[in-house]
Design an enzyme around this catalytic site. Structure first.
Site, PDB file in Angstrom:
ATOM      1  N   HIS A   1      -5.394  -4.892  15.357  1.00  0.00           N
ATOM      2  CA  HIS A   1      -6.342  -4.104  16.121  1.00  0.00           C
ATOM      3  C   HIS A   1      -6.760  -2.899  15.308  1.00  0.00           C
ATOM      4  O   HIS A   1      -5.932  -2.260  14.662  1.00  0.00           O
ATOM      5  CB  HIS A   1      -5.700  -3.639  17.436  1.00  0.00           C
ATOM      6  CG  HIS A   1      -5.368  -4.774  18.347  1.00  0.00           C
ATOM      7  ND1 HIS A   1      -6.102  -5.074  19.456  1.00  0.00           N
ATOM      8  CD2 HIS A   1      -4.381  -5.695  18.298  1.00  0.00           C
ATOM      9  CE1 HIS A   1      -5.575  -6.121  20.072  1.00  0.00           C
ATOM     10  NE2 HIS A   1      -4.530  -6.525  19.381  1.00  0.00           N
ATOM     11  N   THR A   2      -8.063  -2.580  15.350  1.00  0.00           N
ATOM     12  CA  THR A   2      -8.542  -1.395  14.637  1.00  0.00           C
ATOM     13  C   THR A   2      -7.878  -0.165  15.227  1.00  0.00           C
ATOM     14  O   THR A   2      -7.954   0.071  16.436  1.00  0.00           O
ATOM     15  CB  THR A   2     -10.061  -1.255  14.802  1.00  0.00           C
ATOM     16  OG1 THR A   2     -10.680  -2.449  14.365  1.00  0.00           O
ATOM     17  CG2 THR A   2     -10.581  -0.095  13.988  1.00  0.00           C
ATOM     18  N   THR A   3      -7.230   0.624  14.377  1.00  0.00           N
ATOM     19  CA  THR A   3      -6.595   1.838  14.879  1.00  0.00           C
ATOM     20  C   THR A   3      -7.229   3.093  14.291  1.00  0.00           C
ATOM     21  O   THR A   3      -7.094   4.176  14.842  1.00  0.00           O
ATOM     22  CB  THR A   3      -5.090   1.856  14.558  1.00  0.00           C
ATOM     23  OG1 THR A   3      -4.938   1.654  13.154  1.00  0.00           O
ATOM     24  CG2 THR A   3      -4.365   0.765  15.324  1.00  0.00           C
TER      25      THR A   3
END
Lengths: 261, 237
Positions: B5-7
């Protein structure tokens, strides 16, 4: 028609280059009771003759709301029509969610025609046994449109059209009057639709507020359905108009209307 | 299946600023691509025109912007080929429907905890009226006369709000935007003085070539004047 060895599967061509199953499906449309459609620049009107199985039963609904800006009239297998209506309503809602606007009728009809065609080229399915008249307003161009589909997957746009039993009478009437439609008011269009429908009743029957129905969509008009009591004023106008026409055409002889079974 | 997931954003662009003027919409953005505190590329356009009708600009993660542009261009192409009319009558994507579409995309990605890390600006001109809207990484939408993403929200918006009128001419609008971009260059450490302007009106949709803002007078600003200490001119305190 005729039974022969090429008509069992939709995927079999006849020697004359025809798909007989598709043609048989179109016969089913001709068996359904009449449905007419016509449009002006601002409104699109659909009219239908509702059949009832017996005196005890209700009249079968033939005009369906697809969205605020789209109405559908059917002739043929009602169950197939309801399945298509469900698909169209879903497409309308999805489009509205993603793009924030009504789906252009032309786009939906194009997809609908493809959906019909797919059934004519698959071994395990049958064509839809229903003809549709779809009235819609294009939100981008702000214009009214009338489309017709048939089981073959052909899609046509019309100024005015009629499908179902004895619909030739309606088509003849519409051909005679269609040039006056673009400038007609909403009420005038409704009366034209009823007049066209009146020629499609069988034998001793007549067009009444029980078996007639009208749907309207327009540029500033969300879908409305006019039935039973609300329909009576328009039917009354029809009587007046018919008497006027009779008087005017007393001296003329009218062409015999072709009757379709 | 484990998905990443893009963090956090890695390769980023800073503010996009825009306003509605009399007859159209004007957007501005610099052409700097940052890699954390490194200035990675000086000539990267952060605004594109879609179907010669709609402007799309973005701040935030640049790779997400590239992906979004790829999807939107495919959508615009599909729009022209769809429908039986398209052979005779061109059907093109409108700014408002693009804005809505992007909202749906951004919201779905955020709901899966994997957002496109962008603030998107959509501008167009249809139905005889200008359109200007933003969408953020959460899928929030705003349709406004004045927009500014990123640092622009803090530094440029007050200037825009003070100076904006609905009847601004194109020249006045341009001057106002350039002023905003200059202030952003001074105070946003991820900004550059090399900018692009983009305009959409009833008849045009164009993006200028990148050009340098004239900041030669920057060091003469009052806030940059330092008092020299008692020791006459050597700069000591």
């Amino acid at each position: 028609m005729f039974r022969n060895q090429y008509d069992t599967d939709v995927t079999v061509w006849s020697p004359e280059g025809r798909l007989l199953q598709v043609e048989y499906a179109m016969e089913s449309v001709k068996q359904g009771s009449a449905c007419v459609g016509l449009r002006s620049n601002d409104y699109c009107v659909l009219g239908a003759l509702k059949r009832s199985v017996s005196e005890l039963s209700s009249h079968q609904k033939k005009l369906l709301e697809i969205d605020d800006h789209m109405a559908m009239g059917i002739a043929g297998l009602t169950a197939d029509a309801r399945s298509l209506a469900k698909y169209m309503r879903n497409e309308c809602l999805n489009h509205k969610y993603v793009y924030g606007d009504n789906i252009p009728p032309a786009v939906l009809m194009s997809d609908l025609a493809d959906k019909h065609q797919r059934t004519t080229q698959t071994y395990v399915r049958r064509p839809f046994g229903v003809g549709l008249l779809v009235a819609g307003v294009d939100p981008q161009r702000n214009s009214c449109h009338l489309y017709q589909t048939c089981p073959s997957g052909n899609l046509y746009e019309f100024y005015a059209s009629a499908i179902g039993a004895r619909s030739q009478s309606a088509r003849t009437y519409l051909e005679k009057h269609y040039e006056s439609f673009p400038a007609s008011s909403k009420d005038e269009l409704i009366v034209h639709a009823l007049q066209a429908l009146a020629g499609c009743v069988s034998g001793d029957d007549e067009l009444t507020k029980e078996n007639g129905s009208i749907a309207v969509v327009g540029k500033n008009q969300n879908y409305i359905l006019i039935e039973v009591e609300e329909l009576q004023p328009y039917l009354d106008k029809l009587e007046i108009k018919r008497n006027d026409d009779d008087d005017a055409e007393e001296e003329e002889s009218e062409d015999a209307e072709a009757m379709e079974t | 299946m484990a998905n990443k997931h893009t963090t956090r954003p890695i390769t980023t662009g800073t503010s996009v600023v825009g306003l509605v003027y009399d007859g159209g919409v004007l957007l501005a953005a610099d052409t700097l691509l940052s890699y954390g505190s490194m200035a990675k590329s000086f000539n990267t356009p952060r605004m594109v025109s879609i179907a010669d009708r709609v402007l799309l600009g973005a701040s935030g993660e640049y790779s997400d912007f590239q992906e979004i542009v790829s999807r939107v261009e495919a959508l615009a192409l599909a729009e022209t080929t769809q429908s039986m009319e398209s052979v005779y009558d061109e059907r093109t994507l409108s700014a408002k429907s693009l804005w809505n579409y992007l909202r749906a995309v951004m919201y779905q990605k955020r709901s899966k905890m994997n957002p496109f890390w962008n603030d998107l600006v959509v501008a167009g001109f249809e139905n005889d009226a200008p359109f200007l809207g933003v969408i953020d990484k959460l899928g929030t939408t705003l349709q406004e006369n004045l927009v500014a993403t990123g640092f622009g929200g803090y530094l440029a918006m007050p200037l825009l709000r003070e100076k904006w009128r609905p009847d601004l001419s194109e020249g006045e609008a341009r001057a106002l935007l350039e002023d905003c971009m200059k202030v952003l260059f001074y105070r946003d450490c991820r900004a550059s003085a090399r900018i692009q302007l983009a305009k959409v009106t009833k008849d045009t949709c164009i993006i200028s070539e990148p050009y340098e803002l004239d900041h030669s007078n920057g060091w003469n600003a009052p806030s940059m004047q330092r008092a020299v200490g008692d020791l006459d001119g050597d700069g000591g305190w």
